[in-house]
Design a protein around this motif. Structure first.
Motif, PDB file in Angstrom:
ATOM      1  N   LYS A   1       0.849  -1.214   0.000  1.00 16.86           N
ATOM      2  CA  LYS A   1       0.000   0.000   0.000  1.00 16.86           C
ATOM      3  C   LYS A   1       0.875   1.252   0.000  1.00 16.86           C
ATOM      4  O   LYS A   1       0.560   2.232  -0.667  1.00 16.86           O
ATOM      5  CB  LYS A   1      -0.972  -0.027   1.175  1.00 16.86           C
ATOM      6  CG  LYS A   1      -2.096  -1.023   0.888  1.00 16.86           C
ATOM      7  CD  LYS A   1      -3.250  -0.916   1.840  1.00 16.86           C
ATOM      8  CE  LYS A   1      -4.373  -1.827   1.345  1.00 16.86           C
ATOM      9  NZ  LYS A   1      -5.318  -2.205   2.370  1.00 16.86           N
ATOM     10  N   GLU A   2       1.998   1.185   0.721  1.00 15.03           N
ATOM     11  CA  GLU A   2       2.932   2.327   0.696  1.00 15.03           C
ATOM     12  C   GLU A   2       3.468   2.562  -0.713  1.00 15.03           C
ATOM     13  O   GLU A   2       3.692   3.699  -1.125  1.00 15.03           O
ATOM     14  CB  GLU A   2       4.120   2.051   1.618  1.00 15.03           C
ATOM     15  CG  GLU A   2       3.976   2.655   3.001  1.00 15.03           C
ATOM     16  CD  GLU A   2       5.062   2.133   3.920  1.00 15.03           C
ATOM     17  OE1 GLU A   2       6.235   2.122   3.518  1.00 15.03           O
ATOM     18  OE2 GLU A   2       4.704   1.698   5.033  1.00 15.03           O
ATOM     19  N   LEU A   3       3.667   1.476  -1.460  1.00 10.27           N
ATOM     20  CA  LEU A   3       4.155   1.626  -2.842  1.00 10.27           C
ATOM     21  C   LEU A   3       3.077   2.204  -3.761  1.00 10.27           C
ATOM     22  O   LEU A   3       3.375   2.647  -4.863  1.00 10.27           O
ATOM     23  CB  LEU A   3       4.608   0.278  -3.409  1.00 10.27           C
ATOM     24  CG  LEU A   3       5.802  -0.409  -2.750  1.00 10.27           C
ATOM     25  CD1 LEU A   3       6.187  -1.658  -3.534  1.00 10.27           C
ATOM     26  CD2 LEU A   3       7.000   0.533  -2.673  1.00 10.27           C
ATOM     27  N   GLY A   4       1.822   2.136  -3.306  1.00  6.38           N
ATOM     28  CA  GLY A   4       0.752   2.731  -4.114  1.00  6.38           C
ATOM     29  C   GLY A   4      -0.396   1.806  -4.458  1.00  6.38           C
ATOM     30  O   GLY A   4      -1.341   2.218  -5.152  1.00  6.38           O
ATOM     31  N   ALA A   5      -0.346   0.534  -4.003  1.00  2.00           N
ATOM     32  CA  ALA A   5      -1.453  -0.386  -4.300  1.00  2.00           C
ATOM     33  C   ALA A   5      -2.716   0.101  -3.596  1.00  2.00           C
ATOM     34  O   ALA A   5      -2.662   0.505  -2.433  1.00  2.00           O
ATOM     35  CB  ALA A   5      -1.097  -1.794  -3.827  1.00  2.00           C
ATOM     36  N   SER A   6      -3.850   0.060  -4.298  1.00  6.75           N
ATOM     37  CA  SER A   6      -5.080   0.476  -3.631  1.00  6.75           C
ATOM     38  C   SER A   6      -5.733  -0.725  -2.949  1.00  6.75           C
ATOM     39  O   SER A   6      -6.531  -0.563  -2.036  1.00  6.75           O
ATOM     40  CB  SER A   6      -6.040   1.148  -4.611  1.00  6.75           C
ATOM     41  OG  SER A   6      -6.263   0.306  -5.687  1.00  6.75           O
ATOM     42  N   GLU A   7      -5.376  -1.926  -3.389  1.00  5.89           N
ATOM     43  CA  GLU A   7      -5.891  -3.139  -2.741  1.00  5.89           C
ATOM     44  C   GLU A   7      -4.834  -4.229  -2.838  1.00  5.89           C
ATOM     45  O   GLU A   7      -4.115  -4.302  -3.847  1.00  5.89           O
ATOM     46  CB  GLU A   7      -7.184  -3.580  -3.460  1.00  5.89           C
ATOM     47  CG  GLU A   7      -7.957  -4.641  -2.728  1.00  5.89           C
ATOM     48  CD  GLU A   7      -9.202  -5.102  -3.526  1.00  5.89           C
ATOM     49  OE1 GLU A   7      -9.663  -4.379  -4.424  1.00  5.89           O
ATOM     50  OE2 GLU A   7      -9.660  -6.217  -3.236  1.00  5.89           O
ATOM     51  N   VAL A   8      -4.756  -5.046  -1.797  1.00  2.00           N
ATOM     52  CA  VAL A   8      -3.804  -6.161  -1.809  1.00  2.00           C
ATOM     53  C   VAL A   8      -4.594  -7.442  -1.630  1.00  2.00           C
ATOM     54  O   VAL A   8      -5.406  -7.546  -0.712  1.00  2.00           O
ATOM     55  CB  VAL A   8      -2.766  -6.011  -0.671  1.00  2.00           C
ATOM     56  CG1 VAL A   8      -1.798  -7.187  -0.659  1.00  2.00           C
ATOM     57  CG2 VAL A   8      -2.012  -4.688  -0.813  1.00  2.00           C
ATOM     58  N   ILE A   9      -4.394  -8.420  -2.539  1.00  2.00           N
ATOM     59  CA  ILE A   9      -5.171  -9.661  -2.450  1.00  2.00           C
ATOM     60  C   ILE A   9      -4.229 -10.871  -2.451  1.00  2.00           C
ATOM     61  O   ILE A   9      -3.085 -10.773  -2.892  1.00  2.00           O
ATOM     62  CB  ILE A   9      -6.213  -9.784  -3.605  1.00  2.00           C
ATOM     63  CG1 ILE A   9      -5.537  -9.774  -4.977  1.00  2.00           C
ATOM     64  CG2 ILE A   9      -7.257  -8.677  -3.520  1.00  2.00           C
ATOM     65  CD1 ILE A   9      -6.502 -10.004  -6.139  1.00  2.00           C
ATOM     66  N   ALA A  10      -4.752 -11.991  -1.949  1.00  2.00           N
ATOM     67  CA  ALA A  10      -3.955 -13.222  -1.899  1.00  2.00           C
ATOM     68  C   ALA A  10      -3.984 -13.899  -3.272  1.00  2.00           C
ATOM     69  O   ALA A  10      -4.897 -13.668  -4.069  1.00  2.00           O
ATOM     70  CB  ALA A  10      -4.533 -14.163  -0.847  1.00  2.00           C
ATOM     71  N   ARG A  11      -2.990 -14.745  -3.516  1.00  2.00           N
ATOM     72  CA  ARG A  11      -2.927 -15.455  -4.812  1.00  2.00           C
ATOM     73  C   ARG A  11      -4.199 -16.270  -5.048  1.00  2.00           C
ATOM     74  O   ARG A  11      -4.717 -16.325  -6.166  1.00  2.00           O
ATOM     75  CB  ARG A  11      -1.726 -16.401  -4.824  1.00  2.00           C
ATOM     76  CG  ARG A  11      -0.394 -15.680  -4.784  1.00  2.00           C
ATOM     77  CD  ARG A  11       0.751 -16.689  -4.683  1.00  2.00           C
ATOM     78  NE  ARG A  11       1.990 -16.023  -4.342  1.00  2.00           N
ATOM     79  CZ  ARG A  11       3.088 -16.642  -3.916  1.00  2.00           C
ATOM     80  NH1 ARG A  11       3.095 -17.954  -3.790  1.00  2.00           N
ATOM     81  NH2 ARG A  11       4.174 -15.959  -3.617  1.00  2.00           N
ATOM     82  N   GLU A  12      -4.724 -16.877  -3.955  1.00  2.00           N
ATOM     83  CA  GLU A  12      -5.917 -17.743  -4.085  1.00  2.00           C
ATOM     84  C   GLU A  12      -7.106 -16.950  -4.618  1.00  2.00           C
ATOM     85  O   GLU A  12      -7.961 -17.498  -5.324  1.00  2.00           O
ATOM     86  CB  GLU A  12      -6.296 -18.363  -2.733  1.00  2.00           C
ATOM     87  CG  GLU A  12      -5.248 -19.286  -2.119  1.00  2.00           C
ATOM     88  CD  GLU A  12      -4.020 -18.547  -1.583  1.00  2.00           C
ATOM     89  OE1 GLU A  12      -4.161 -17.390  -1.127  1.00  2.00           O
ATOM     90  OE2 GLU A  12      -2.909 -19.128  -1.642  1.00  2.00           O
ATOM     91  N   ALA A  13      -7.161 -15.667  -4.288  1.00  2.00           N
ATOM     92  CA  ALA A  13      -8.306 -14.850  -4.724  1.00  2.00           C
ATOM     93  C   ALA A  13      -8.330 -14.713  -6.244  1.00  2.00           C
ATOM     94  O   ALA A  13      -9.396 -14.647  -6.860  1.00  2.00           O
ATOM     95  CB  ALA A  13      -8.228 -13.465  -4.070  1.00  2.00           C
ATOM     96  N   VAL A  14      -7.156 -14.688  -6.845  1.00  2.00           N
ATOM     97  CA  VAL A  14      -7.101 -14.574  -8.315  1.00  2.00           C
ATOM     98  C   VAL A  14      -7.482 -15.903  -8.955  1.00  2.00           C
ATOM     99  O   VAL A  14      -8.130 -15.951 -10.005  1.00  2.00           O
ATOM    100  CB  VAL A  14      -5.670 -14.175  -8.771  1.00  2.00           C
ATOM    101  CG1 VAL A  14      -5.591 -14.070 -10.284  1.00  2.00           C
ATOM    102  CG2 VAL A  14      -5.246 -12.872  -8.117  1.00  2.00           C
ATOM    103  N   LEU A  15      -7.103 -16.991  -8.273  1.00  4.59           N
ATOM    104  CA  LEU A  15      -7.295 -18.328  -8.861  1.00  4.59           C
ATOM    105  C   LEU A  15      -8.713 -18.878  -8.666  1.00  4.59           C
ATOM    106  O   LEU A  15      -9.101 -19.840  -9.337  1.00  4.59           O
ATOM    107  CB  LEU A  15      -6.290 -19.305  -8.237  1.00  4.59           C
ATOM    108  CG  LEU A  15      -4.809 -18.978  -8.493  1.00  4.59           C
ATOM    109  CD1 LEU A  15      -3.901 -19.879  -7.665  1.00  4.59           C
ATOM    110  CD2 LEU A  15      -4.466 -19.113  -9.970  1.00  4.59           C
ATOM    111  N   GLU A  16      -9.493 -18.232  -7.795  1.00  5.75           N
ATOM    112  CA  GLU A  16     -10.826 -18.747  -7.480  1.00  5.75           C
ATOM    113  C   GLU A  16     -11.717 -18.774  -8.731  1.00  5.75           C
ATOM    114  O   GLU A  16     -11.901 -17.737  -9.383  1.00  5.75           O
ATOM    115  CB  GLU A  16     -11.462 -17.850  -6.417  1.00  5.75           C
ATOM    116  CG  GLU A  16     -12.468 -18.570  -5.560  1.00  5.75           C
ATOM    117  CD  GLU A  16     -13.045 -17.614  -4.511  1.00  5.75           C
ATOM    118  OE1 GLU A  16     -12.257 -16.941  -3.819  1.00  5.75           O
ATOM    119  OE2 GLU A  16     -14.288 -17.539  -4.461  1.00  5.75           O
TER     120      GLU A  16
END
Ligand code: NAP
Length: 333
Positions: free
Chosen positions: A194-209
């Protein structure tokens, strides 16, 4: 001068398929032919360096060898009029650190055409915090923009987000006003991303669902992928109509278990990224942008530093996917 010695990492094949690494002395006269001799001040650690250092013959065929696909330093001798002694230059890609002795040594000798004059706006150290990983992130953003992806097109996904390519891609995209969603396997790294600028951080599993389905719900306006395999397939299946996805890495897998639906039903583009043989014109464009409007806001925060002697621990960490951000190698005495 040919007998002058310098410090370098030396990787040797002591018996077939058995490799050792040590910090030792090499002679300038033993460096490969080339018209540009550079005194290296900084290098950086990339995943490919770890492969070369552990004897991966897909990266380096001949040993003994000095890895280091990145180098930044001062010109000592130049056989053409392109550079003069004292010029500050950076080198990434081509054959450096693969089968040409690389930046994990205090001197390199290369063809002039491989070197880029250090752009104003970057120090030698900063250029190596960026290094091949950051250059690849920049090339990925350039290709996304050339494919028509804009910040108004929705969220942009970055996979392997705490890694070298990923962390700099997050920074560049956020700085350009994109809404960046960062995928990470490190739950503890959410604040960092988030400090680098991400507005959301998600786990790898969330992409693979739901990735077992032929297509997934549209979400990403575009994506920068370093993982390959199931992750890249899932990203392509969930990219919005007309979106584009860059592919540069294989930390997950070199395979792509895919169908053609995202391409033929949603017009999604898959953009290949090769930082090694990248032609000179886009190479200079990307470095100029990285030194200017794309210069990551939190460059120092993404970097750790080590000496040649400290590299061993970092090599082990990058092979396990445990590195956060970039590692600069300081070769000054
Ligand atoms: N094509 C080119 O020109 C080019 C140039 C540079 C790099 N590369 C390639 O790009 C890739 C990334 O390079 P890098 O320097 O950023 O490496 P890195 O610093 O090691 O970062 C890779 C990141 O990927 C994630 N990751 C690791 N293993 C994973 C797995 N099994 N599944 C899903 N995610 C995983 C981790 O981040 P999280 O924990 O945050 O998920 C890790 O920090 C490598 O394959 C490298 O060879 C290609």
């Amino acid at each position: 001068m040919p007998d002058q010695t310098f410090k370098a990492m030396i990787v040797e094949e002591t018996e077939p398929k058995k490799f050792t690494r040590r910090i030792g002395e090499r002679k300038i006269g033993d460096l490969p032919e080339g018209d540009l001799l550079i005194r290296v001040h900084y290098s950086s650690l990339n995943y490919k360096d770890a492969l070369s250092a552990t004897g991966n013959k897909g990266v380096t065929r001949n040993f003994p060898h000095t890895p280091g696909i990145d180098a930044a330093g001062e010109v000592v001798e130049c056989g053409s009029k392109k550079f003069i002694p004292g010029d500050q230059v950076l080198v990434t890609g081509y054959d450096l650190g693969m089968n040409t002795a690389g930046g994990f040594g205090q001197y390199i000798r290369i063809p002039c055409d491989w070197a880029v004059k250090l752009p104003s706006g970057l120090s030698l150290r900063e250029s190596m915090i960026i290094g091949t990983a950051g250059f690849t992130a920049g090339l990925s953003v350039l290709k996304l923009e050339q494919a028509g992806v804009r910040s108004c097109d929705g969220e942009i996904l970055v996979t392997g987000a705490t890694g070298g390519v990923g962390s700099i891609a997050v920074s560049i995209l956020a700085k350009q006003g994109y809404k960046v969603v960062a995928v990470t396997g490190k739950a503890s790294a959410a604040d960092y991303l988030k400090e680098l600028g991400a507005s959301e951080v998600i786990a790898r599993e969330a992409v693979l669902e739901g990735a077992e389905r032929p297509m997934m719900k549209e979400r990403w306006g575009g994506a920068v992928d370093v993982v390959g395999g199931d992750m890249l397939a899932a990203v392509l299946k969930s990219t919005r109509h007309g979106g584009a996805v860059t592919c540069c890495g294989l930390v997950g897998s070199p395979e792509l278990p895919m169908n053609v639906f995202p391409f033929i039903l949603r017009g999604v583009s898959l953009l290949g990224i090769d930082s090694v043989q990248c032609p000179r014109e886009p190479r200079l464009t990307v470095w100029d942008k990285l030194a200017g409007p794309w210069k990551p806001e939190h460059l120092e925060e993404t970097a750790g530093e080590c000496t040649l002697e400290g590299l061993e621990e970092k090599i082990q960490a990058i092979l396990k996917g445990e590195i956060k951000g970039r590692t600069v190698v300081n070769l000054q005495d």
